[in-house]
Design a protein around this motif. Structure first.
Motif, mmCIF file in Angstrom:
data_model
loop_
_atom_site.group_PDB
_atom_site.id
_atom_site.type_symbol
_atom_site.label_atom_id
_atom_site.label_comp_id
_atom_site.label_asym_id
_atom_site.label_seq_id
_atom_site.Cartn_x
_atom_site.Cartn_y
_atom_site.Cartn_z
ATOM 1 N N ALA A 4 16.767 48.260 -19.777
ATOM 2 C CA ALA A 4 16.077 49.007 -18.720
ATOM 3 C C ALA A 4 14.705 49.467 -19.172
ATOM 4 N N ALA A 5 14.621 49.973 -20.392
ATOM 5 C CA ALA A 5 13.336 50.447 -20.916
ATOM 6 C C ALA A 5 12.336 49.299 -21.045
ATOM 7 N N LYS A 6 12.812 48.141 -21.460
ATOM 8 C CA LYS A 6 11.918 46.988 -21.601
ATOM 9 C C LYS A 6 11.473 46.472 -20.243
ATOM 10 N N ARG A 7 12.399 46.454 -19.263
ATOM 11 C CA ARG A 7 12.049 45.991 -17.919
ATOM 12 C C ARG A 7 10.974 46.897 -17.291
ATOM 13 N N ARG B 203 15.378 56.878 -26.996
ATOM 14 C CA ARG B 203 14.567 55.781 -27.536
ATOM 15 C C ARG B 203 13.080 55.989 -27.252
ATOM 16 N N LEU B 204 12.779 56.514 -26.063
ATOM 17 C CA LEU B 204 11.375 56.664 -25.660
ATOM 18 C C LEU B 204 10.802 58.036 -25.986
ATOM 19 N N VAL C 95 7.395 53.454 -27.478
ATOM 20 C CA VAL C 95 7.523 52.354 -26.516
ATOM 21 C C VAL C 95 7.438 51.005 -27.226
ATOM 22 N N ALA C 96 6.488 50.889 -28.150
ATOM 23 C CA ALA C 96 6.323 49.640 -28.897
ATOM 24 C C ALA C 96 7.580 49.312 -29.705
ATOM 25 N N GLU C 97 8.210 50.349 -30.270
ATOM 26 C CA GLU C 97 9.437 50.149 -31.028
ATOM 27 C C GLU C 97 10.559 49.621 -30.133
#
Length: 430
Positions: free
Chosen positions: A85-88, A130-131, A208-210
């Motif tokens: 979801a975070a990547k999308r 994560r974010l 975010v990059a991670e």
């Protein structure tokens, strides 16, 4: 005298819950104990009455789904969904929130709002972790969306089941009369979230990059358990959809699913119940006993009859009064016992008016007022209480007033939009 005492005890407990002077479980149990000690209700009523007792269907539905979610959590599925979801959404906080809100609202219409928030909350915690984001605005937005989305269908929100049973309404009736408005309301809510939670959309580019560099497939820890869990979850969801045709309560479906999953998997019973929110279940029991005492002493019944007498024979006045008063009362007491008490009164109003679109719209006013009004406070709907319990367990507690500050705005806007919808569809254009 009994009515005055029951109102006094309920208001006292409610103030303690709202001010957070004592733990909400202690306030609810203390209020329930006082209701029993003062003989405002009794053991038979509190534990066995369908109208004025603990709603065991709600309690055991929550217990069953909490066990299922606890087992699924061990597979790594929530981490997979969080990363995906975070990547999308490319790590953008508003995009993540909008995605979760739409998923939650849609799933709450197909399942029920309590089950949906139990499934979406663990994913939310992981995404926000994560974010580097505060999960509280996301959780509040999701539970508000769950109550909005659940309004659209017969099975989406427990009060709708009560209304359908009393009025003889079908699944398709709810879709035809409520779903169009709820779709518009969901779109409006997603847009309002941009303003409502505007201070929460700052993010850390390094975090975010991670996340963007992670592989979601590596998050799955136990593929065999994942397959078993998804099969059982799928069977449970089918059971929810077909429960009225099968004549099996959703709580029974959830408990059967939980038992089957623990039986076929190698998960120990200790691990299976490790994530059960016992405090939330006990809070519900205390709240049900207190509200049941209000029902038993006739407080809610008198309020309902006063409404029926006030509107007289004017169907438009009756619809608007039902909408706004139901929203107000459902913000104070749980909307399930309120609708259970109010449904016979609405039935009398509808019968007195005769079969017409105007008279039938009273049922839709009751559903919209009770379901959407439940968003106003932390104790207005079952899903609200569940999310507050999950947030506290995760170490990010949401206060009564923090939830109410956002929920009351959304509930108010929802009711203000529902009023012209009812007027236009059932009176001006009928």
């Amino acid at each position: 005298m009994a009515q005055i005492l029951s109102v006094g005890v309920f208001v006292g407990a409610y103030v303690l819950i709202a001010t957070e002077r004592v733990h909400r479980v202690a306030a609810a149990l203390g209020g329930a104990a006082l209701m029993l000690a003062l003989r405002l209700t009794d053991g038979e009523t509190a534990f066995h009455s369908l109208d004025a007792g603990v709603d065991w269907n709600v309690v055991f539905l929550l217990l069953g789904m909490m066990i299922i979610v606890g087992v699924i959590k061990q597979t790594g599925l929530f981490e997979y969904l969080a990363i995906a979801a975070a990547k999308r959404a490319k790590g953008k906080p508003y995009a993540v929130l909008a995605m979760f809100v739409i998923i939650t609202g849609t799933a709450s219409a197909a399942l029920d709002n309590v089950t949906t928030v139990l499934l979406i909350a663990p994913v939310t915690f992981l995404v926000c972790d994560r974010l580097g984001l505060n999960p509280i605005p996301f959780l509040i937005a999701e539970v508000l969306a769950s109550n909005i989305g659940g309004t659209a269908t017969l099975i989406g929100d427990p009060p709708n089941i009560i209304i359908a049973s009393r009025a003889g309404l079908s699944f398709n009736d709810f879709l035809l009369h409520l779903a169009p408005f709820i779709i518009v309301l969901m779109i409006a809510f997603v847009l309002v979230c941009r303003w409502l939670f505007r201070d929460s959309f700052r993010y850390n580019e390094d975090r975010v990059a991670e996340v963007m560099a992670l592989s979601e497939r590596e998050a799955i820890r136990n593929r065999t358990l994942l397959v078993q869990s998804l099969i059982v979850l799928g069977l449970v969801l089918v059971g929810f959809v077909l429960h009225s045709a099968l004549h099996i309560e959703p709580s029974v479906v959830a408990l059967l699913g939980a038992g089957l999953l623990v039986l076929i998997s190698k998960v120990t019973t200790e691990d299976a119940i490790a994530d059960v929110e016992w405090e939330t279940l006990v809070f519900f029991m205390g709240l049900f006993v207190m509200v049941g005492a209000l029902v038993k002493t006739g407080v809610i019944d008198e309020v309902s009859h006063a409404l029926a007498n006030a509107v007289g024979g004017d169907p438009l006045l009756a619809v608007m009064a039902l909408l706004f008063i139901s929203a107000l009362l459902s913000a104070i007491v749980d909307n399930i016992p309120y609708v259970a008490t109010m449904a016979p009164i609405v039935g009398e109003l509808v019968a007195a008016q005769g079969e017409s679109p105007q008279s039938q719209s009273m049922w839709w006013a009751l559903a919209l007022g009770a379901d959407l009004g439940g968003n106003a406070t932390a104790v207005g709907a079952s899903a609200n209480v569940v999310v507050l319990g999950l947030a506290a367990r995760n170490g990010t507690p949401i206060s009564f007033w923090k939830f109410t500050r956002y929920g009351s705005i959304v509930a108010g806007l929802s009711i203000l939009l529902a009023a012209p919808y009812l007027w236009l569809r059932y009176f001006l254009l009928a």
